[in-house]
Design a protein around this motif. Sequence first.
Motif, PDB file in Angstrom:
ATOM      1  N   ASP A   1       0.865  -1.184   0.000  1.00 32.78           N
ATOM      2  CA  ASP A   1       0.000   0.000   0.000  1.00 32.78           C
ATOM      3  C   ASP A   1       0.897   1.228   0.000  1.00 32.78           C
ATOM      4  OD1 ASP A   1      -1.786   2.205   1.221  1.00 32.78           O
ATOM      5  OD2 ASP A   1      -3.190   0.546   0.885  1.00 32.78           O
ATOM      6  N   ASP A   2       0.499   2.272  -0.714  1.00 33.16           N
ATOM      7  CA  ASP A   2       1.334   3.470  -0.773  1.00 33.16           C
ATOM      8  C   ASP A   2       1.142   4.386   0.425  1.00 33.16           C
ATOM      9  OD1 ASP A   2      -1.236   3.908  -1.892  1.00 33.16           O
ATOM     10  OD2 ASP A   2      -0.548   5.670  -2.971  1.00 33.16           O
ATOM     11  N   HIS A   3       0.243   4.053   1.332  1.00 31.79           N
ATOM     12  CA  HIS A   3       0.033   4.852   2.545  1.00 31.79           C
ATOM     13  C   HIS A   3       0.648   4.146   3.745  1.00 31.79           C
ATOM     14  CE1 HIS A   3      -2.526   7.750   0.536  1.00 31.79           C
ATOM     15  NE2 HIS A   3      -3.138   6.734  -0.045  1.00 31.79           N
TER      16      HIS A   3
ATOM     17  N   GLY B   1       0.519   4.805   6.858  1.00 32.75           N
ATOM     18  CA  GLY B   1      -0.414   4.641   7.968  1.00 32.75           C
ATOM     19  C   GLY B   1      -1.259   3.389   7.831  1.00 32.75           C
ATOM     20  N   PHE B   2      -1.720   3.112   6.614  1.00 37.24           N
ATOM     21  CA  PHE B   2      -2.507   1.893   6.416  1.00 37.24           C
ATOM     22  C   PHE B   2      -1.627   0.661   6.579  1.00 37.24           C
ATOM     23  CE2 PHE B   2      -4.040  -1.647   3.907  1.00 37.24           C
ATOM     24  CZ  PHE B   2      -5.291  -1.828   4.482  1.00 37.24           C
ATOM     25  N   ARG B   3      -0.411   0.698   6.023  1.00 38.73           N
ATOM     26  CA  ARG B   3       0.486  -0.461   6.173  1.00 38.73           C
ATOM     27  C   ARG B   3       0.723  -0.761   7.644  1.00 38.73           C
ATOM     28  NH1 ARG B   3       3.604   2.322   2.358  1.00 38.73           N
ATOM     29  NH2 ARG B   3       5.285   2.570   3.884  1.00 38.73           N
TER      30      ARG B   3
ATOM     31  N   ALA C   1       5.589  -0.110  -0.784  1.00 48.68           N
ATOM     32  CA  ALA C   1       4.782   1.055  -1.108  1.00 48.68           C
ATOM     33  C   ALA C   1       4.454   1.156  -2.599  1.00 48.68           C
ATOM     34  CB  ALA C   1       5.499   2.328  -0.664  1.00 48.68           C
TER      35      ALA C   1
ATOM     36  N   ASP D   1      -3.082  -3.252  -2.269  1.00 45.81           N
ATOM     37  CA  ASP D   1      -3.922  -2.102  -2.597  1.00 45.81           C
ATOM     38  C   ASP D   1      -4.067  -1.984  -4.109  1.00 45.81           C
ATOM     39  OD1 ASP D   1      -5.365   0.291  -2.317  1.00 45.81           O
ATOM     40  OD2 ASP D   1      -3.553   1.511  -2.232  1.00 45.81           O
TER      41      ASP D   1
ATOM     42  N   SER E   1      -9.839   1.714  -0.571  1.00 50.42           N
ATOM     43  CA  SER E   1     -10.767   2.517   0.221  1.00 50.42           C
ATOM     44  C   SER E   1     -12.084   2.687  -0.528  1.00 50.42           C
ATOM     45  CB  SER E   1     -10.153   3.875   0.561  1.00 50.42           C
ATOM     46  OG  SER E   1      -9.759   4.525  -0.621  1.00 50.42           O
TER      47      SER E   1
ATOM     48  N   LYS F   1     -10.849  -1.593   2.705  1.00 51.77           N
ATOM     49  CA  LYS F   1      -9.938  -1.267   3.808  1.00 51.77           C
ATOM     50  C   LYS F   1     -10.668  -1.096   5.134  1.00 51.77           C
ATOM     51  CE  LYS F   1      -6.212   0.829   1.165  1.00 51.77           C
ATOM     52  NZ  LYS F   1      -5.408   2.045   0.933  1.00 51.77           N
TER      53      LYS F   1
END
Length: 117
Positions: free
Chosen positions: A9-11, A13-15, A34, A54, A83, A104
């Motif tokens: 995932d490129d975020h 916070g989500f990872r 990422a 993602d 998302s 998510k």
Amino acid sequence: MPCTVLIVDDHAGFRSAARMLLEAEGYDVVAESATGTDALEAAARLRPTLVLLDIGLPDIDGIEVAGLLTANGHSPVVVLTSSRDSSDYRPLIERSGARGFIPKAELCGEKIAALAA
């Protein structure tokens, strides 16, 4: 043997949140990536049993990455996430080679286990 997981995932916070959730439920998170390019390299090197992927990545989209990861008979289980709602991607998900899709906001070990079985 525990299920080994690569989170893509490129975020950050989500990872981080996904790692904490999955590790609390007994999964062994072996790496995070990422980008799609990094994910392909990590999957080849680490051979995880599951890739949480993602759909919206900055370089190669997750649908294409899923297809590349599942192109051979020794591929990991790929679970796509976003998302956005799956209805936005349904035809693409079905052709991607991924085992399924989890929004998510609904990510949990039980849903991953159901798809990985």
